[in-house]
Design a protein around this motif. Structure first.
Motif, PDB file in Angstrom:
ATOM      1  N   LYS A   1      22.070  11.559   1.651  1.00  0.00           N
ATOM      2  CA  LYS A   1      21.303  11.121   0.485  1.00  0.00           C
ATOM      3  C   LYS A   1      20.322  10.036   0.921  1.00  0.00           C
ATOM      4  O   LYS A   1      20.651   9.194   1.751  1.00  0.00           O
ATOM      5  CB  LYS A   1      22.271  10.574  -0.574  1.00  0.00           C
ATOM      6  N   MET A   2      19.141  10.121   0.404  1.00  0.00           N
ATOM      7  CA  MET A   2      18.107   9.158   0.813  1.00  0.00           C
ATOM      8  C   MET A   2      17.734   8.254  -0.361  1.00  0.00           C
ATOM      9  O   MET A   2      17.606   8.715  -1.497  1.00  0.00           O
ATOM     10  CB  MET A   2      16.845   9.900   1.271  1.00  0.00           C
ATOM     11  N   GLU A   3      17.510   6.990  -0.036  1.00  0.00           N
ATOM     12  CA  GLU A   3      17.066   6.045  -1.058  1.00  0.00           C
ATOM     13  C   GLU A   3      15.603   5.700  -0.827  1.00  0.00           C
ATOM     14  O   GLU A   3      15.059   5.955   0.235  1.00  0.00           O
ATOM     15  CB  GLU A   3      17.915   4.754  -1.007  1.00  0.00           C
ATOM     16  N   TRP A   4      15.022   5.091  -1.816  1.00  0.00           N
ATOM     17  CA  TRP A   4      13.602   4.732  -1.784  1.00  0.00           C
ATOM     18  C   TRP A   4      13.236   3.992  -0.485  1.00  0.00           C
ATOM     19  O   TRP A   4      12.290   4.328   0.205  1.00  0.00           O
ATOM     20  CB  TRP A   4      13.307   3.846  -2.998  1.00  0.00           C
ATOM     21  N   HIS A   5      14.039   2.970  -0.147  1.00  0.00           N
ATOM     22  CA  HIS A   5      13.681   2.123   1.006  1.00  0.00           C
ATOM     23  C   HIS A   5      13.983   2.789   2.354  1.00  0.00           C
ATOM     24  O   HIS A   5      13.528   2.321   3.394  1.00  0.00           O
ATOM     25  CB  HIS A   5      14.385   0.759   0.918  1.00  0.00           C
ATOM     26  N   ASP A   6      14.740   3.884   2.342  1.00  0.00           N
ATOM     27  CA  ASP A   6      15.059   4.549   3.621  1.00  0.00           C
ATOM     28  C   ASP A   6      13.820   5.063   4.335  1.00  0.00           C
ATOM     29  O   ASP A   6      13.838   5.292   5.544  1.00  0.00           O
ATOM     30  CB  ASP A   6      16.006   5.743   3.387  1.00  0.00           C
ATOM     31  N   VAL A   7      12.765   5.343   3.593  1.00  0.00           N
ATOM     32  CA  VAL A   7      11.574   5.940   4.209  1.00  0.00           C
ATOM     33  C   VAL A   7      10.421   4.946   4.302  1.00  0.00           C
ATOM     34  O   VAL A   7       9.274   5.330   4.518  1.00  0.00           O
ATOM     35  CB  VAL A   7      11.127   7.205   3.429  1.00  0.00           C
ATOM     36  N   ARG A   8      10.743   3.685   4.150  1.00  0.00           N
ATOM     37  CA  ARG A   8       9.692   2.666   4.236  1.00  0.00           C
ATOM     38  C   ARG A   8       9.096   2.642   5.649  1.00  0.00           C
ATOM     39  O   ARG A   8       9.829   2.661   6.634  1.00  0.00           O
ATOM     40  CB  ARG A   8      10.274   1.306   3.879  1.00  0.00           C
TER      41      ARG A   8
ATOM     42  N   ALA B   1       7.993  -4.267   8.461  1.00  0.00           N
ATOM     43  CA  ALA B   1       6.595  -4.673   8.505  1.00  0.00           C
ATOM     44  C   ALA B   1       6.173  -5.305   7.193  1.00  0.00           C
ATOM     45  O   ALA B   1       6.924  -5.320   6.215  1.00  0.00           O
ATOM     46  CB  ALA B   1       5.737  -3.458   8.798  1.00  0.00           C
ATOM     47  N   GLY B   2       4.932  -5.815   7.212  1.00  0.00           N
ATOM     48  CA  GLY B   2       4.422  -6.476   6.016  1.00  0.00           C
ATOM     49  C   GLY B   2       3.976  -5.476   4.969  1.00  0.00           C
ATOM     50  O   GLY B   2       4.092  -4.272   5.135  1.00  0.00           O
TER      51      GLY B   2
ATOM     52  N   VAL C   1      -1.004   8.756  -7.051  1.00  0.00           N
ATOM     53  CA  VAL C   1      -0.014   9.051  -6.009  1.00  0.00           C
ATOM     54  C   VAL C   1       0.248   7.789  -5.178  1.00  0.00           C
ATOM     55  O   VAL C   1       1.400   7.488  -4.844  1.00  0.00           O
ATOM     56  CB  VAL C   1      -0.493  10.203  -5.090  1.00  0.00           C
ATOM     57  N   VAL C   2      -0.829   7.051  -4.867  1.00  0.00           N
ATOM     58  CA  VAL C   2      -0.650   5.800  -4.104  1.00  0.00           C
ATOM     59  C   VAL C   2       0.270   4.865  -4.877  1.00  0.00           C
ATOM     60  O   VAL C   2       1.225   4.304  -4.327  1.00  0.00           O
ATOM     61  CB  VAL C   2      -2.004   5.074  -3.857  1.00  0.00           C
ATOM     62  N   ASP C   3      -0.007   4.733  -6.156  1.00  0.00           N
ATOM     63  CA  ASP C   3       0.790   3.818  -6.989  1.00  0.00           C
ATOM     64  C   ASP C   3       2.251   4.276  -7.053  1.00  0.00           C
ATOM     65  O   ASP C   3       3.170   3.477  -6.919  1.00  0.00           O
ATOM     66  CB  ASP C   3       0.231   3.773  -8.416  1.00  0.00           C
ATOM     67  N   MET C   4       2.412   5.567  -7.249  1.00  0.00           N
ATOM     68  CA  MET C   4       3.772   6.101  -7.397  1.00  0.00           C
ATOM     69  C   MET C   4       4.573   5.877  -6.109  1.00  0.00           C
ATOM     70  O   MET C   4       5.683   5.364  -6.133  1.00  0.00           O
ATOM     71  CB  MET C   4       3.668   7.592  -7.744  1.00  0.00           C
ATOM     72  N   LEU C   5       3.946   6.235  -4.967  1.00  0.00           N
ATOM     73  CA  LEU C   5       4.680   6.126  -3.693  1.00  0.00           C
ATOM     74  C   LEU C   5       4.833   4.679  -3.240  1.00  0.00           C
ATOM     75  O   LEU C   5       5.718   4.359  -2.442  1.00  0.00           O
ATOM     76  CB  LEU C   5       3.990   6.959  -2.611  1.00  0.00           C
ATOM     77  N   GLY C   6       3.950   3.813  -3.720  1.00  0.00           N
ATOM     78  CA  GLY C   6       4.072   2.390  -3.381  1.00  0.00           C
ATOM     79  C   GLY C   6       5.034   1.691  -4.337  1.00  0.00           C
ATOM     80  O   GLY C   6       5.270   0.493  -4.221  1.00  0.00           O
ATOM     81  N   GLY C   7       5.536   2.431  -5.312  1.00  0.00           N
ATOM     82  CA  GLY C   7       6.478   1.849  -6.277  1.00  0.00           C
ATOM     83  C   GLY C   7       5.809   0.864  -7.214  1.00  0.00           C
ATOM     84  O   GLY C   7       6.447  -0.009  -7.799  1.00  0.00           O
ATOM     85  N   ARG C   8       4.476   1.003  -7.367  1.00  0.00           N
ATOM     86  CA  ARG C   8       3.736   0.031  -8.168  1.00  0.00           C
ATOM     87  C   ARG C   8       4.097   0.188  -9.642  1.00  0.00           C
ATOM     88  O   ARG C   8       4.211   1.298 -10.147  1.00  0.00           O
ATOM     89  CB  ARG C   8       2.239   0.297  -7.972  1.00  0.00           C
TER      90      ARG C   8
END
Ligand code: ATP
Length: 779
Positions: free
Chosen positions: A67-74, A640-641, A765-772
């Motif tokens: 199972k993958m979480e949001w931060h796993d693919v950062r 990373a930043g 898409v940028v906003d969604m994937l950036g969790g904005r």
């Protein structure tokens, strides 16, 4: 490609468990697919899983399915290869292997699988899906699973994404990884060219591609190679003679280097393999009539797969990953298995098996030496590029010349700031002109240079092209004929019209950005006053801002994105020591947010600020709060930043420095913030292969368009709005649009950009994937 921001009621019912897998040979961009699938699935309130090690993991189960979480693919966008691993799995070829895989899927509750791999992987996927009901039945009959266990999983939902460096799947113009591999190849060829030229040597460069010559062909087009061997289209005659002829001709013209690119699957017309050693022996042959060149072989091998993904692959992988999740959620039991394709600039779903079958047919056609069929099964771009390559290498052959009365004198002008691909476009158009018997003339330094020609310094500002000089421009950045922002009205329309008459130009080929578009509009408007302006004029958009009406893509914008991506990657890494740092990066782009948005997508930005939207206090507030939240929850997973991209004209008040200061002030020492301005670095050094290849293809089309009008077509030119056109990529097509129509309906003149921004959906898409966080968008 725009994702709904939340799950729609139609999808609300069962929560899905969506797994993603990479399979077959690795390719740059696969991590982008995994990241996009995982985050989109979570965003859509589904569970995301990763199957490690391709089908091997599916067969083995256990810890291979995670199972993958949001931060796993950062941070995954900037990693090369595939972080969830890939493998060739023999077991999956057997039914018993697929049976175990099915059992593992059911035990993990996975009801949809998104597979990123080559045609083999996708064939396996389709087989798996078609067998699915019988696999479940067998599992129940043998008692391995109960009726109740399999009941919820009657339909397996599969979506394919083509991950392959070869670009060998029919039905899509690009596969995830192919442009990264092409970039690596072109980079190597550029290096080799320098040494080849120094020693006046010949190099035979072998590139990957067993059944598909895309990499070899496009590398040939992008680097201006002398000869290319591909599997789909062997030389019609004796290739030995052909090659000797072409290389000899180029050497006689004065070329000091010879580059031959050969795909590993290249064959002659009789089906015999063409190996680099044989090519080398021919080039080095010292016998009478032989070329006698000092020749070396370079086999590029696995470097072609390596490194991080180029901007295009990051965009492609991300948008396709998002689309794949939507395809999964929208599928019904009757939906045909699809894969996500790219046609020119449009992401589309297509039937998977048809594409796989066509790909197999193509390989068979090559084996059966039916090369017409093989070429017909490749996409339109492939055939165009093949013709481009033939045109630019066979310049001096008389076969294609037009009758004298149809030969034109074509003036070439670059307008605006330099952009990657301008020189490649000039080179290709000059080559095409020469091959057709036209007279290509360089007008140096834009309209300003043209006008100044009248003054005391006439020498050199208008002169015929010297082919030997132009031939070296394929990979050069900047503008070799010089460019200038001045519009014809500023230079003096009467003067320009007189000069066009004086030089007897039959047509103008203009390359540039918004100023170039504006220039064409001005020339068109003055046609009634000055008959000499009644000649066909064609504009090839070239600007990093990508703000020319009539096209979704301008030359140079891809080079710019790549520069920004590598800049941001470095900046992000520099923050890894401190970890808690937000970089606010100012991008160029005038009043068009394209490069800010697309580079934001490519680097995984936390926020992007664009002129189309402006910046408000409430946005800044929401974003600062979001960053506070992110850093509060960051337990060190992030290596990373964080990045925020702001277009130079997004706001009159909030510039990068002020935004960075606001963030720093609000962060109360819990994290840092800095601004960073890459500036003119964005115009790029060496243009990207995509810009170079598209330059060649589009430039040749432009001259062909001018040819349609021919010489002395004043009356037709006046009547036909296509006589002043912009060439563009729109959706899945290459089209010419009359400038008049664009001026009147398609242009936002005060903001110097097209009225419709085709890319605006990407911002979501940028906003969604950036969790904005969601905030009210301005009207
Ligand atoms: P590349 O383009 O890099 O070769 P690919 O996906 O075509 O990638 P393959 O080695 O052909 O690479 O396939 C990857 C895996 O997919 C195989 O190891 C196998 O597990 C599975 N596979 C391929 N073809 C089939 C098939 N016909 N039936 C079942 N499984 C298959």
């Amino acid at each position: 490609t725009s994702p709904p921001r939340t799950r729609s009621p139609a999808m609300a019912a069962p929560k899905k468990k969506i797994a993603v897998m990479t399979s077959g040979g690795d390719s740059p961009g696969m991590n982008g697919v995994v990241r996009a699938v995982v985050r989109t699935a979570i965003h859509m309130d589904c569970d995301a899983y990763a199957v490690y090690e391709g089908y091997e993991g599916l067969v083995r189960g256990g810890n291979f399915i995670r199972k993958m979480e949001w931060h796993d693919v950062r941070g995954w966008l900037s990693e090369g290869g595939t972080l969830i691993g890939t493998a060739r799995c023999m077991a999956f070829y057997e039914r018993s292997g697929r049976l175990t895989a099915a059992k593992n899927m059911v035990l993990n509750g996975i009801d949809a699988l998104i597979i990123c791999g080559g045609d083999g992987s996708l064939t396996g996927a389709d087989r798996f899906r078609s067998e699915w009901p019988s696999l479940l039945e067998e599992l129940v009959t043998s008692g391995e699973l109960s009726e109740d266990q399999v009941a919820p999983y009657q339909h397996l939902n599969i979506v394919g994404i083509v991950g392959s460096i070869d670009n060998d799947l029919s039905g899509t113009d690009a596969t995830v990884g192919c442009y990264s591999a092409l970039s690596r190849i072109c980079e190597m060829v550029d290096y080799i060219e320098a040494t080849a030229s120094s020693h006046s040597r010949a190099f035979v460069i072998e590139v990957m591609g067993r059944h598909c010559g895309w990499l070899a062909l496009l590398a040939g087009v992008a680097t201006g190679a002398d000869f290319v061997f591909i599997p789909e289209r062997p030389q019609e005659h004796d290739w030995r003679k052909d090659m000797r002829l072409v290389v000899n001709r180029h050497r006689k013209l004065g070329k000091r280097k010879t580059i031959v690119i050969v795909a590993e699957g290249a064959r002659d017309k009789d089906g015999n393999k063409i190996v680099p050693e044989e090519i080398k022996d021919l080039l080095a042959d010292k016998a009478e009539g032989g070329l006698g060149l000092d020749t070396r072989i370079t086999t590029l091998g696995h470097v072609q797969r390596g490194g991080t993904a180029v901007a295009y692959d990051r965009v492609l992988s991300t948008l396709q990953g998002v689309e794949a999740v939507h395809a999964v959620l929208e599928a019904t039991p009757d939906t045909e298995t699809c894969f996500i394709a790219m046609n020119e600039n449009k992401i589309v779903r297509k039937p998977l098996m048809k594409a796989v079958q066509e790909t197999k047919e193509l390989a068979k056609a090559v084996d059966a030496k039916d090369f017409e069929k093989a070429m017909s099964l490749r996409d339109a771009e492939f055939a165009d590029q093949y013709n481009s390559y033939i045109t630019t290498t066979n310049v001096m052959i008389d076969d294609h010349k037009l009758p004298h009365k149809h030969r034109m004198k074509v003036g070439f002008i670059n307008v605006g700031a330099p952009a990657g691909g301008m020189n490649a476009a000039v080179r290709a158009a000059v080559a095409y002109c020469i091959s057709r018997g036209h007279e290509p003339i360089a007008i140096h330094n834009g309209f300003a240079g043209f006008a100044r020609h009248h003054d005391d310094k006439p020498v050199g500002s208008v002169r015929p092209f010297d082919w030997l000089e132009v031939d070296g421009w394929a990979s050069k950045g900047g503008s070799e004929i010089g460019t200038n922002r001045e519009l014809p009205e500023e230079s003096g329309m009467e003067l320009i019209a007189n000069l066009i008459e004086q030089y007897e130009f039959d047509a103008l080929f203009i390359i540039g950005g918004f100023e170039a578009f504006h220039s064409v509009a001005q020339l068109r408007k003055h046609r009634d006053e000055y008959p000499s302006l009644c000649i066909p004029i064609c504009l090839l958009p070239a600007t990093i801002s990508n703000n020319v009406p009539g096209t979704e893509y301008s030359l140079g914008s891809d080079t710019c994105l790549n520069e920004l991506v590598s800049y941001c990657d470095k900046i992000k890494q520099s923050a890894s020591a401190t970890r808690r740092r937000v970089f606010v990066i100012e991008t160029q782009g005038g009043r068009c947010g394209y490069v800010a948005t697309l580079s934001g997508l490519s680097v995984g930005a936390s926020a992007v600020y664009i002129p189309e939207e402006g910046i408000s206090l409430s946005m800044l507030n929401a974003d600062v709060n979001h960053l506070k939240e992110v850093f509060k929850n960051d337990r060190g997973q992030s290596r990373a930043g964080r990045l925020i991209l702001v277009n130079e004209k997004a706001s009159k008040v909030y510039d990068a420095k002020l935004i960075a200061n606001i963030i720093r002030e609000e962060a109360h020492d819990r994290f840092e913030s800095r601004e960073s301005i890459p500036g003119h670095v964005q115009q790029g050094g060496v243009p990207s292969p995509m810009d170079r290849c598209r330059a060649v293809r589009l430039a040749i089309k432009c001259i062909q368009h001018l040819e349609d009008f021919g010489c002395n077509a004043h009356n037709r030119v006046k009547k036909d709005p296509h006589s002043t056109s912009v060439i563009g990529i729109q959706g899945s097509e290459v089209v010419f649009t009359p400038v008049k129509a664009l001026e009147e309906q398609g242009t936002d003149w005060p903001n110097r950009r097209p009225k419709a921004a085709h890319w605006l959906e990407v911002r979501d898409v940028v906003d969604m994937l950036g969790g904005r966080p969601d905030y009210p968008r301005p009207e």
